[in-house]
Write an enzyme that holds these catalytic residues in place. Structure first.
Site, PDB file in Angstrom:
ATOM      1  N   GLY A   1       0.830  -1.193   0.000  1.00  0.00           N
ATOM      2  CA  GLY A   1       0.000   0.000   0.000  1.00  0.00           C
ATOM      3  C   GLY A   1       0.863   1.240   0.000  1.00  0.00           C
ATOM      4  O   GLY A   1       1.951   1.261  -0.575  1.00  0.00           O
ATOM      5  N   GLU A   2       0.386   2.294   0.632  1.00  0.00           N
ATOM      6  CA  GLU A   2       1.079   3.581   0.763  1.00  0.00           C
ATOM      7  C   GLU A   2       1.169   4.358  -0.551  1.00  0.00           C
ATOM      8  O   GLU A   2       1.536   5.519  -0.555  1.00  0.00           O
ATOM      9  CB  GLU A   2       2.506   3.414   1.297  1.00  0.00           C
ATOM     10  CG  GLU A   2       2.636   2.848   2.682  1.00  0.00           C
ATOM     11  CD  GLU A   2       4.084   2.795   3.151  1.00  0.00           C
ATOM     12  OE1 GLU A   2       4.983   3.276   2.415  1.00  0.00           O
ATOM     13  OE2 GLU A   2       4.322   2.269   4.250  1.00  0.00           O
ATOM     14  N   GLY A   3       0.883   3.726  -1.689  1.00  0.00           N
ATOM     15  CA  GLY A   3       1.158   4.338  -2.983  1.00  0.00           C
ATOM     16  C   GLY A   3       2.439   3.816  -3.589  1.00  0.00           C
ATOM     17  O   GLY A   3       2.927   4.347  -4.588  1.00  0.00           O
TER      18      GLY A   3
END
Length: 359
Positions: A317-319
């Site tokens: 996740g997180e980008g």
């Protein structure tokens, strides 16, 4: 909220004439037709976006990371302490998390946005759009009110549009929040009509013996809140979370400027499903970066009609996936703008005709 409805009605259509011109240009480059595969298709897709004015290019790049806590964490659906959200958000301001390292490699700025972290005071260095200290527990109540969802959507849309005015032409989305794969699964299940058992995964390494509880929590959340699958805002407000609303806002804001958005993983797929219910016109602006390893990923992507460019078994996740894929976007622009043309060397290859080369 009427202002959002008015804005969604102004999302520009993809320029099919520009795409046709781009197709002819790409076919006439120093290569057999189609030999650069998905890079060619990506360059042509970019050319059709009004915000790039017919010539695929990348200006400034930004990854917007939406950070929020979730009341459903109380149901035992995640093994990480809830405090990790705030700790990791602070680490993002130091540039030491996965997305920050990958974004730096790509030459992109990371915008860390607090839309609902559960701390007494705002965290220094974060962009403060906090709605509340975490969303409601979707197993026993809605995640938020519709008014809260609409206000946050509008705030993020406006922020995204301001970045576009300041030269950002490529957006990536990311998130941070313990237990957030649970509301994401609820959104995917609601909009696709698939049973929670088909879409609920282990998230951040949830032990398999706890998976049945997570599935039950998602099923209870949907049964209790009765989200309308045709109403993206209703789904986000009832079984989503502030981070998911924020991601949807980036998509809507970028599309309203005619600019591309790189999706990340499972959370971004869920937000995209909701955003596309609000405005199907945004779909051509969404570019899938990688295939998340989360269980319901393929179901969500199939419903969106999207095929990711990378399959790296990633689920951070997180980008992180969006940041990683920015180099692919730049590669598509590079071949379009920098490769030589067959006509200039009087080369005619099978699949190319003289009329094609001179058009």
């Amino acid at each position: 909220m009427q202002i959002i409805a008015d804005l969604l009605n102004t999302i520009p259509a993809i320029n099919s004439a520009a795409m046709s011109r781009a197709q002819r240009h790409v076919d006439g480059l120093f290569k057999p037709v189609g030999s650069l595969g998905k890079l060619e298709a990506l360059a042509i897709q970019l050319a059709g976006m009004p915000g790039v004015n017919g010539i695929p290019h990348v200006g400034k790049k930004a990854v917007l990371v939406m950070c929020a806590d979730h009341g459903v964490w109380e149901e035992g659906v995640a093994i990480s302490p809830k405090e990790v959200t705030a700790i990791q958000a602070e680490n993002m301001t130091r540039g030491t998390t996965g997305v920050c390292v990958l974004a730096a490699q790509a030459g992109a700025n990371v915008h860390v946005i607090d839309v609902g972290i559960d701390t007494a005071e705002p965290i220094p260095g974060l962009i403060n759009m906090r709605v509340a200290r975490g969303s409601g527990n979707i197993a026993s109540a809605p995640a938020m009110s519709r008014r809260q969802a609409e206000k946050l959507l509008l705030d993020v849309i406006c922020y995204t549009r301001e970045l576009a005015k300041n030269g950002v032409t490529l957006f990536g989305v990311g998130e941070l929040g313990m237990a957030n794969t649970t509301p994401a699964a609820a959104i995917v299940s609601t909009i696709t009509g698939r049973d929670p058992e088909e879409v609920v995964g282990i998230g951040a390494n949830l032990p398999t013996d706890k998976l049945a509880n997570k599935i039950d929590v998602v099923r209870r959340a949907i049964t209790l809140n009765q989200p309308n699958p045709q109403d993206g805002v209703d789904v986000l407000a009832k079984v989503g979370g502030f981070d998911l609303v924020g991601i949807a806002g980036v998509m809507l804001g970028a599309a309203s400027c005619g600019l591309p958005v790189l999706l990340d993983g499972f959370l971004s797929y869920a937000a995209a499903l909701a955003a596309c219910q609000m405005s199907p016109a945004i779909k051509p602006y969404l570019i899938p970066s990688h295939l998340s390893a989360e269980k319901g990923a393929r179901i969500a992507l199939s419903h969106l009609g999207l095929e990711p460019y990378l399959n790296m078994d990633m689920r951070l996740g997180e980008g992180s996936g969006a940041a990683l894929a920015m180099s692919i976007i730049e590669a598509a622009c590079a071949i379009y703008n920098n490769m030589g043309e067959l006509a200039a060397s009087n080369i005619v290859l099978p699949g190319n005709t003289t009329s094609d080369l001179n058009s």
